[in-house]
Scaffold this motif. Structure first.
Motif, PDB file in Angstrom:
ATOM      1  N   THR A   1       8.496  10.744   0.121  1.00 43.48           N
ATOM      2  CA  THR A   1       7.052  10.454   0.113  1.00 43.48           C
ATOM      3  C   THR A   1       6.805   8.979   0.374  1.00 43.48           C
ATOM      4  N   PHE A   2       7.593   8.119  -0.250  1.00 41.33           N
ATOM      5  CA  PHE A   2       7.471   6.678  -0.020  1.00 41.33           C
ATOM      6  C   PHE A   2       7.828   6.328   1.416  1.00 41.33           C
TER       7      PHE A   2
ATOM      8  N   VAL B   1       9.787   3.270 -11.359  1.00 40.61           N
ATOM      9  CA  VAL B   1      10.897   2.308 -11.345  1.00 40.61           C
ATOM     10  C   VAL B   1      10.382   0.885 -11.132  1.00 40.61           C
ATOM     11  N   ILE B   2       9.394   0.719 -10.259  1.00 34.93           N
ATOM     12  CA  ILE B   2       8.844  -0.616 -10.007  1.00 34.93           C
ATOM     13  C   ILE B   2       8.236  -1.190 -11.282  1.00 34.93           C
ATOM     14  N   LYS B   3       7.503  -0.369 -12.021  1.00 31.08           N
ATOM     15  CA  LYS B   3       6.900  -0.837 -13.271  1.00 31.08           C
ATOM     16  C   LYS B   3       7.967  -1.188 -14.306  1.00 31.08           C
TER      17      LYS B   3
ATOM     18  N   ASN C   1       0.808  -1.219   0.000  1.00 31.98           N
ATOM     19  CA  ASN C   1       0.000   0.000   0.000  1.00 31.98           C
ATOM     20  C   ASN C   1       0.840   1.267   0.000  1.00 31.98           C
ATOM     21  N   SER C   2       2.162   1.136   0.032  1.00 30.73           N
ATOM     22  CA  SER C   2       3.031   2.317   0.043  1.00 30.73           C
ATOM     23  C   SER C   2       3.930   2.408  -1.177  1.00 30.73           C
ATOM     24  N   VAL C   3       4.110   1.299  -1.898  1.00 30.46           N
ATOM     25  CA  VAL C   3       5.117   1.266  -2.943  1.00 30.46           C
ATOM     26  C   VAL C   3       4.731   2.122  -4.147  1.00 30.46           C
ATOM     27  N   PHE C   4       3.432   2.330  -4.365  1.00 32.25           N
ATOM     28  CA  PHE C   4       2.992   3.101  -5.529  1.00 32.25           C
ATOM     29  C   PHE C   4       2.539   4.507  -5.158  1.00 32.25           C
ATOM     30  N   VAL C   5       2.857   4.947  -3.948  1.00 30.03           N
ATOM     31  CA  VAL C   5       2.445   6.291  -3.528  1.00 30.03           C
ATOM     32  C   VAL C   5       3.278   7.354  -4.227  1.00 30.03           C
ATOM     33  N   GLN C   6       4.590   7.164  -4.294  1.00 25.01           N
ATOM     34  CA  GLN C   6       5.477   8.145  -4.917  1.00 25.01           C
ATOM     35  C   GLN C   6       5.660   7.803  -6.388  1.00 25.01           C
ATOM     36  N   ALA C   7       5.582   8.835  -7.228  1.00 29.33           N
ATOM     37  CA  ALA C   7       5.608   8.632  -8.678  1.00 29.33           C
ATOM     38  C   ALA C   7       6.923   8.024  -9.142  1.00 29.33           C
TER      39      ALA C   7
END
Length: 717
Positions: free
Chosen positions: A458-459, A328-330, A317-323
């Motif tokens: 932010t993350f 990078v994850i994608k 629930n936190s990994v996609f909060v910061q753009a």
């Protein structure tokens, strides 16, 4: 005419006698003339002038048996048989009969030669001991035969091997080479007789141990779906014995092809408890994941959330909060997908160092630490990945390739997530206790506040907020009686394990009141409940906000973090319980490597009142990893080659694998099962208890988007 038929048999007997005196005998084929073998030559003879012509003895007519000037090997008796058929039919019948007798004798001689060849094909002479061992097999009911069968069954069960392994010719040759007297049981006998008998004995052994349960117990539950589209419901039990030893056993891994509603799961838990003779008042808690249906099922059973699933929820629930982190994850997800193809693997291996080869790991939503492991494997292969993504065969566009800025973001991401990864790895140990949840959260909060990483604040802030949201607001771990009492009774943490000192003092006062009440009940002759089943909203100590009292050292150690454990506040005199609690809390903290149950085994006489609560509150594990670990093995059992395996056979395999290990594989100590014993796992649930019409609540709740551990083929790391 050559050798007669009697001479052929005598020659075979002579060869048999000669073979017993020689280590290697070459059996010679007895010489026989072709004219003797063919019955038509009884009525023909070869012309002395013309070798390719035969003269009929009956009518003196010449019959050609080949062309003039051709080789003798090309001559044939076809013309001779035709002549007999046309001119001498009666003699032809006699010739056919003679030919049949000759062929039969020929086949008999060939069989005798084959038998002799198989006996004397060894490179050395067969000894008397070997011959005797082949003849004198152990009796099927002898003790030596049964002992070897038990060892064979242990090997099969401990490795969850298919029963057909005993039918492998190479395995049989290997076993016979070790012990020729042992008769390997057939796989059908294993499946229908030996394994079920052992299954019944182990059930009786576990049932006997549970009947001697002196305190409370806790359950861990989970649901798993196999590749064969069969759902299974797993239940494990944990308890502490009189000698302060932790015991873990698998109770069920039963088929569960029904709707996974909260009411249905709750009924299954109660059914397992009833079939095993477990009392509801002795149930301390049920540990399960954070799915909505699990929370609803365990609400009235003092359900506790799995600590590892909560950590996974925090990251997800936190990994996609910061753009920047999301981007990078994608990219890593796309890159790993490319590198796990044949072309991608070839391009990656081309640039990898053979001494430091490590394949890339993909993300699995239901697997803990999968985001960290994926980023770690990508970072370890940084050079190879940077060169491989430029390979023209992969056809990766520039916007999907990892840049220098992306590599910096991955490095920062690993630095931030590493504390959660470390806690997850430690919490998966089998001897973990719920008493470590509050200290682990305290350490996690401290490490997240001490990390200074520009660029992904932010993350980092989202991780801190989610940690407080789940552990402080939803679970209330520092006000929940199960967590607070366990932390106080753990000699490694005591009051120092709490994040808030005021809440630690309130937990201490509540513990004293519970001990006094329990002592009063014992003195008055009333039987106290051995399990204090508090719901999640009961036992709240205070609603005060958390106040940080931690240092800000970057190099954090447990010694620094857990300082101030001694409670030197004066206690009122003439109060035995308060004096006992005060003496216990004033002692120094023990080493982190010491099992708290070993401490209480040594000091239970010094602190008699507190030691009675140890079996209650140090019993629950922090996570449902015990059930999920069993399902991880089940995933390997029900592979592509065993999709047709019956569910009851899978449950039998899982039950024996884990419970035989718990019994230290001492099959000889298993008692004979009385006839009156009814196997708990053979009982069937009453279909009238089915709740097929109830509403499916598996999607209710805030955390339902991550149904961890359900309907997935992947278990824990």
């Amino acid at each position: 005419m050559g050798d007669t038929d009697d001479d052929q048999i005598n020659n075979a007997d002579d060869e048999s006698q000669q073979g017993s005196q020689s280590a290697s005998v070459t059996v010679q084929r007895p010489k026989k003339r072709k004219r003797e073998a063919a019955g038509c030559w009884l009525y023909f003879e070869v012309d002395e002038a013309l070798d390719h012509v035969a003269i009929c003895k009956l009518c003196k007519r010449p019959v050609a048996r080949g062309s003039a000037g051709s080789r003798k090997s090309s001559y044939s008796t076809k013309g001779l048989w035709t002549h007999l058929h046309l001119h001498h039919p009666n003699e032809k019948e006699e010739a056919d009969q003679k030919r049949a007798e000759t062929v039969a004798k020929k086949h008999k001689a060939a069989e005798e030669r084959s038998r002799l060849q198989s006996i004397y094909s060894l490179s050395r002479q067969v000894t008397l001991e070997q011959t005797t061992a082949r003849i004198n097999k152990w009796a099927l009911n002898s003790e030596k035969q049964l002992q070897q069968e038990r060892l064979l069954v242990l090997w099969i069960c401990s490795n969850t091997l298919p029963y057909t392994a005993v039918s492998d010719p190479m395995f049989q040759q290997f076993v016979h080479g070790l012990n020729p007297k042992f008769t390997i049981p057939h796989e059908k006998k294993l499946r229908t007789v030996i394994i079920p008998n052992l299954y019944e004995k182990v059930q009786f052994k576990v049932h006997t141990l549970l009947k001697q349960l002196c305190g409370t117990f806790c359950l861990t539950v989970d649901i798993w779906s196999s590749k064969a589209l069969d759902a299974y419901f797993g239940v494990t039990i944990e308890f502490i014995t009189k000698d302060f030893e932790r015991k873990v056993a698998v109770l069920r891994c039963m088929p569960y092809n029904r709707r996974h509603t909260g009411d249905s799961i709750r009924e299954e838990i109660l059914f397992v408890m009833t079939s095993w003779g477990l009392k509801r008042e002795q149930l301390q808690c049920v540990v399960a994941d954070s799915a909505a249906n699990m929370r609803k099922a365990c609400r009235s059973l003092n359900g506790l959330r799995c600590f590892l699933h909560i950590l996974n929820l925090i990251i997800k629930n936190s990994v996609f909060v910061q753009a920047s982190v999301k981007k990078v994850i994608k990219k890593m997800l796309y890159l790993v997908k490319k590198m796990r193809t044949p072309l991608g693997k070839q391009a990656l291996n081309k640039h990898q160092d053979e001494d430091h080869y490590k394949s890339l790991v993909r993300v699995v939503e239901t697997r803990w630490n999968s985001y960290y492991v994926m980023a770690e494997t990508v970072m370890k292969n940084k050079t190879a990945v940077t060169l491989a993504q430029l390979d023209p065969d992969l056809n990766m566009s520039a916007r999907k390739q990892l840049t220098a800025l992306d590599w910096e973001t991955i490095k920062k991401f690993l630095l931030v997530v590493k504390p959660i990864y470390t806690l997850t790895v430690v919490a998966q140990s089998e001897n973990m206790c719920i008493s470590q949840v509050i200290p682990f959260v305290k350490r996690l909060k401290f490490e997240l506040t001490t990390i200074i990483v520009p660029g992904i604040r932010t993350f980092l802030r989202a991780l801190e907020e989610k940690t407080i949201k789940y552990f402080d607001e939803k679970m209330n771990i520092e006000t929940h009686r199960s967590y607070t009492f366990a932390t106080l009774l753990d000699p490694r943490y005591k009051c120092a394990g709490f994040h808030c000192r005021e809440k630690a003092q309130a937990a201490k006062e509540l513990l004293i009141s519970v001990v006094e009440e329990r002592l009063h009940q014992e003195r008055s002759g009333r039987v106290a409940r051995s399990g204090l089943n508090d719901s999640e909203n009961q036992g709240d100590i205070t609603d005060e906000s958390v106040v940080s009292v931690l240092d800000t050292d970057e190099d954090i150690t447990w010694t620094q973090l857990l300082r101030g454990a001694a409670d030197d506040r004066p206690e009122s005199p003439n109060n035995a319980v308060r004096d006992e609690v005060a003496r216990y809390l004033r002692e120094k903290l023990v080493s982190q490597r010491l099992d708290p149950l070993i401490y209480w085994k040594r000091n239970h006489k010094i602190f008699p009142n507190l030691s009675k609560l140890v079996r209650v509150y140090l019993c629950p594990p922090p996570s449902s990893v015990a059930s999920e670990r069993a399902f991880k093995v089940a995933k390997n059992v029900v592979g592509d080659r065993r999709l047709s395996m019956r569910p009851e056979n899978l449950e039998m395999n899982m039950f024996l694998k884990y419970n035989l290990r718990a019994l230290n594989y001492s099959v000889e100590s298993l008692q004979s099962v009385p006839e009156t014993f009814g196997c708990p796992n053979s009982q069937k649930r009453d279909p009238r208890d089915s709740d097929e019409g109830s509403e499916d609540d598996s999607t209710d709740g805030e955390d339902s988007d991550i149904d961890l551990g359900h309907d997935s083929d992947d278990g824990d790391d």
